[in-house]
Design a protein around this motif. Structure first.
Motif, PDB file in Angstrom:
ATOM      1  N   SER A 141       0.850  -1.190   0.000  1.00  0.00           N
ATOM      2  CA  SER A 141       0.000   0.000   0.000  1.00  0.00           C
ATOM      3  C   SER A 141       0.888   1.244   0.000  1.00  0.00           C
ATOM      4  O   SER A 141       2.108   1.170   0.221  1.00  0.00           O
ATOM      5  CB  SER A 141      -0.881   0.011   1.245  1.00  0.00           C
ATOM      6  OG  SER A 141      -0.091   0.200   2.409  1.00  0.00           O
ATOM      7  N   GLY A 143       1.018   3.648   2.231  1.00  0.00           N
ATOM      8  CA  GLY A 143       1.634   3.835   3.538  1.00  0.00           C
ATOM      9  C   GLY A 143       2.806   2.902   3.767  1.00  0.00           C
ATOM     10  O   GLY A 143       3.821   3.291   4.361  1.00  0.00           O
ATOM     11  N   ARG A 147       6.822   3.755   4.432  1.00  0.00           N
ATOM     12  CA  ARG A 147       7.582   3.165   5.540  1.00  0.00           C
ATOM     13  C   ARG A 147       8.916   2.592   5.032  1.00  0.00           C
ATOM     14  O   ARG A 147       9.939   2.683   5.717  1.00  0.00           O
ATOM     15  CB  ARG A 147       6.777   2.065   6.224  1.00  0.00           C
ATOM     16  CG  ARG A 147       5.602   2.579   7.047  1.00  0.00           C
ATOM     17  CD  ARG A 147       4.728   1.430   7.544  1.00  0.00           C
ATOM     18  NE  ARG A 147       3.530   1.913   8.215  1.00  0.00           N
ATOM     19  CZ  ARG A 147       3.430   2.106   9.515  1.00  0.00           C
ATOM     20  NH1 ARG A 147       4.465   1.837  10.296  1.00  0.00           N
ATOM     21  NH2 ARG A 147       2.306   2.552  10.044  1.00  0.00           N
ATOM     22  N   ILE A 170      -0.492   9.653   0.480  1.00  0.00           N
ATOM     23  CA  ILE A 170      -1.221   8.608   1.200  1.00  0.00           C
ATOM     24  C   ILE A 170      -2.504   9.191   1.796  1.00  0.00           C
ATOM     25  O   ILE A 170      -2.640  10.412   1.953  1.00  0.00           O
ATOM     26  CB  ILE A 170      -0.355   7.952   2.297  1.00  0.00           C
ATOM     27  CG1 ILE A 170       0.188   8.981   3.298  1.00  0.00           C
ATOM     28  CG2 ILE A 170       0.795   7.185   1.662  1.00  0.00           C
ATOM     29  CD1 ILE A 170       1.069   8.392   4.380  1.00  0.00           C
ATOM     30  N   ASP A 171      -3.445   8.312   2.129  1.00  0.00           N
ATOM     31  CA  ASP A 171      -4.749   8.760   2.613  1.00  0.00           C
ATOM     32  C   ASP A 171      -4.631   9.388   3.997  1.00  0.00           C
ATOM     33  O   ASP A 171      -3.639   9.204   4.712  1.00  0.00           O
ATOM     34  CB  ASP A 171      -5.739   7.585   2.642  1.00  0.00           C
ATOM     35  CG  ASP A 171      -5.309   6.506   3.635  1.00  0.00           C
ATOM     36  OD1 ASP A 171      -5.664   6.613   4.823  1.00  0.00           O
ATOM     37  OD2 ASP A 171      -4.611   5.556   3.219  1.00  0.00           O
ATOM     38  N   GLN A 173      -6.142   8.970   6.929  1.00  0.00           N
ATOM     39  CA  GLN A 173      -6.037   8.116   8.113  1.00  0.00           C
ATOM     40  C   GLN A 173      -4.620   7.582   8.266  1.00  0.00           C
ATOM     41  O   GLN A 173      -4.030   7.632   9.359  1.00  0.00           O
ATOM     42  CB  GLN A 173      -7.031   6.955   8.008  1.00  0.00           C
ATOM     43  CG  GLN A 173      -7.009   6.035   9.232  1.00  0.00           C
ATOM     44  CD  GLN A 173      -8.008   4.893   9.107  1.00  0.00           C
ATOM     45  OE1 GLN A 173      -8.684   4.741   8.102  1.00  0.00           O
ATOM     46  NE2 GLN A 173      -8.094   4.083  10.140  1.00  0.00           N
ATOM     47  N   THR A 174      -4.047   7.071   7.175  1.00  0.00           N
ATOM     48  CA  THR A 174      -2.672   6.562   7.221  1.00  0.00           C
ATOM     49  C   THR A 174      -1.697   7.690   7.522  1.00  0.00           C
ATOM     50  O   THR A 174      -0.716   7.501   8.248  1.00  0.00           O
ATOM     51  CB  THR A 174      -2.310   5.891   5.881  1.00  0.00           C
ATOM     52  OG1 THR A 174      -3.269   4.870   5.593  1.00  0.00           O
ATOM     53  CG2 THR A 174      -0.921   5.278   5.933  1.00  0.00           C
ATOM     54  N   ARG A 175      -1.990   8.869   6.996  1.00  0.00           N
ATOM     55  CA  ARG A 175      -1.123  10.028   7.205  1.00  0.00           C
ATOM     56  C   ARG A 175      -1.008  10.349   8.694  1.00  0.00           C
ATOM     57  O   ARG A 175       0.090  10.597   9.205  1.00  0.00           O
ATOM     58  CB  ARG A 175      -1.694  11.218   6.434  1.00  0.00           C
ATOM     59  CG  ARG A 175      -0.850  12.478   6.459  1.00  0.00           C
ATOM     60  CD  ARG A 175      -1.459  13.517   5.531  1.00  0.00           C
ATOM     61  NE  ARG A 175      -0.626  14.686   5.410  1.00  0.00           N
ATOM     62  CZ  ARG A 175      -0.526  15.435   4.321  1.00  0.00           C
ATOM     63  NH1 ARG A 175      -1.216  15.114   3.242  1.00  0.00           N
ATOM     64  NH2 ARG A 175       0.251  16.489   4.284  1.00  0.00           N
ATOM     65  N   ILE A 177      -1.497   8.337  11.228  1.00  0.00           N
ATOM     66  CA  ILE A 177      -0.754   7.258  11.883  1.00  0.00           C
ATOM     67  C   ILE A 177       0.744   7.434  11.644  1.00  0.00           C
ATOM     68  O   ILE A 177       1.564   7.299  12.558  1.00  0.00           O
ATOM     69  CB  ILE A 177      -1.231   5.885  11.369  1.00  0.00           C
ATOM     70  CG1 ILE A 177      -2.674   5.619  11.829  1.00  0.00           C
ATOM     71  CG2 ILE A 177      -0.299   4.771  11.861  1.00  0.00           C
ATOM     72  CD1 ILE A 177      -3.325   4.425  11.178  1.00  0.00           C
ATOM     73  N   MET A 178       1.115   7.767  10.385  1.00  0.00           N
ATOM     74  CA  MET A 178       2.528   7.932  10.047  1.00  0.00           C
ATOM     75  C   MET A 178       3.150   9.118  10.788  1.00  0.00           C
ATOM     76  O   MET A 178       4.330   9.078  11.146  1.00  0.00           O
ATOM     77  CB  MET A 178       2.676   8.113   8.535  1.00  0.00           C
ATOM     78  CG  MET A 178       2.410   6.847   7.721  1.00  0.00           C
ATOM     79  SD  MET A 178       3.536   5.486   8.147  1.00  0.00           S
ATOM     80  CE  MET A 178       5.112   6.194   7.701  1.00  0.00           C
ATOM     81  N   GLU A 181       4.076   7.830  14.101  1.00  0.00           N
ATOM     82  CA  GLU A 181       5.163   6.859  13.979  1.00  0.00           C
ATOM     83  C   GLU A 181       6.497   7.546  13.742  1.00  0.00           C
ATOM     84  O   GLU A 181       7.516   7.159  14.323  1.00  0.00           O
ATOM     85  CB  GLU A 181       4.860   5.880  12.837  1.00  0.00           C
ATOM     86  CG  GLU A 181       3.761   4.878  13.147  1.00  0.00           C
ATOM     87  CD  GLU A 181       4.096   4.003  14.342  1.00  0.00           C
ATOM     88  OE1 GLU A 181       5.211   3.463  14.399  1.00  0.00           O
ATOM     89  OE2 GLU A 181       3.248   3.883  15.251  1.00  0.00           O
TER      90      GLU A 181
END
Length: 266
Positions: A141, A143, A147, A170-171, A173-175, A177-178, A181
Motif C-alpha cells: 500500500s 503507507g 515506511r 497517502i490517505d 487516516q494513514t497520514r 498514523i505515520m 510513527e
C-alpha cells in the motif's frame, strides 16, 4: 554555560534557475536559518515558494548561486552521508524487494552482508514491516511504501533526515498514523528532521520549530517555535494553543497568497 552550536546552519542562500536566460526564475532569496540536534523543523509556505528547492539545496543536490551551508561546522559541497532524503513519491526501485530497497544505501557504503542484514531487519521491524521484506513495491500500500522509504533513509544512519512532503500521496487516516510513527522513530533513533509540508495541521503537530516562507523568491520571514511538549498524540490537536498556532500560520499563508494574486501569479 555555552550554547550548543547548530548541527546545520545555512546563510544567504540564493537559487536562480536558468540564470541569465529570458525564463530565469529566482527561487530562493537570502534564505538563512539554524537547525539544532534533535529538532524537528518544518518548512511551510505558499505553493511554489521554493520549499523543495530549499530542501534539495540543503541536501547538496542543488548548488546555490550565493550562500553557504554547514553541517557540524563543515561546508556542504554536495550530497553526503550525514544527510538522507525521503521523497514524496516513495522513490523505491520497483525491481527490488523491501529488503533490497532498504539495503541499497548500505551496499553503496560497502558494508558486510551480515552488517547489512542486521541493520536492514532492525529498520524493517522499526517501521512495522517485518514479514514483508520479500515483497515488491507493487505489492504494498502507499503507507507501506512510505515506511520502506523511511527505513531506507534511517538505515544509512544520517545525522539529518530531509523529508520532502513524504505523506502527501497517502490517505488521511494513514497520514495521521505515520505522523505519530515518525515522531516515535525520530526520538528513539535520536535524529534531526527537516520536513516539507503544505499542511498546517501536520506542521504544528510534528514540529519543534517552523520556518515560514514568503512567495517566490522564497525567503524565511519567521522562525516559529512550537511550545507544545512531546510526546504528542491526536489529543494534542484539541489544545487551545495548538489551534492558536494553526491560526497564526494560516494568517501568514493567506497574506502571502493574497500577494500572489495581486502580482498575477495565481
Amino acid at each position: 554555560m555555552t550554547a550548543a552550536a547548530p548541527l546545520m546552519n545555512f546563510e544567504n542562500l540564493n537559487v536562480i534557475y536558468n540564470q541569465g536566460e529570458p525564463n530565469q526564475v529566482h527561487a530562493l532569496q537570502d534564505a538563512s536559518g539554524e537547525i539544532y540536534e534533535g529538532e524537528f523543523i518544518s518548512i511551510i509556505g505558499p505553493s511554489g515558494c521554493g520549499k523543495s528547492t530549499l530542501l534539495h539545496t540543503l541536501d547538496g543536490l542543488i548548488r546555490p548561486v550565493t550562500g553557504s551551508i554547514y553541517v557540524n561546522g563543515h561546508r556542504v559541497e554536495g550530497p553526503g552521508g550525514e544527510k538522507a532524503m525521503v521523497f514524496q513519491d516513495f522513490a523505491l526501485m520497483p525491481w527490488h524487494t523491501v529488503f533490497q530497497n532498504v539495503a541499497f544505501g548500505l551496499r553503496l557504503q560497502g558494508r558486510s552482508e551480515k552488517d547489512i542484514r542486521d541493520h536492514v531487519m532492525h529498520y524493517i521491524r522499526m517501521v512495522g514491516l517485518e514479514g514483508f521484506e520479500g515483497k515488491y513495491p507493487h505489492q504494498l500500500s502507499g503507507g507501506m511504501k512510505q515506511r520502506v522509504g523511511i527505513a531506507r533513509a534511517f538505515a544509512v544512519n544520517p545525522k539529518i533526515l530531509l523529508m520532502d512532503e513524504p505523506f502527501s500521496a497517502i490517505d488521511e487516516q494513514t497520514r495521521e498514523i505515520m505522523q505519530e510513527e515518525v515522531l516515535k522513530i525520530m526520538f528513539k533513533e535520536k535524529k534531526t528532521v527537516v520536513f516539507i509540508t503544505h499542511s498546517i495541521d501536520e506542521a504544528v503537530f510534528l514540529s519543534s520549530r517552523i520556518f515560514l516562507m514568503t512567495v517566490r523568491p522564497g525567503r524565511i520571514v519567521e522562525d516559529l517555535k512550537i511550545d507544545i511538549p512531546y510526546p504528542r498524540t491526536l489529543e494534542t490537536k484539541l489544545l487551545p494553543k495548538y489551534q492558536e498556532y494553526k491560526a497564526l500560520i494560516w494568517n501568514h499563508l493567506k497574506g502571502e497568497v493574497t500577494r500572489q494574486y495581486q502580482r498575477g501569479e495565481v
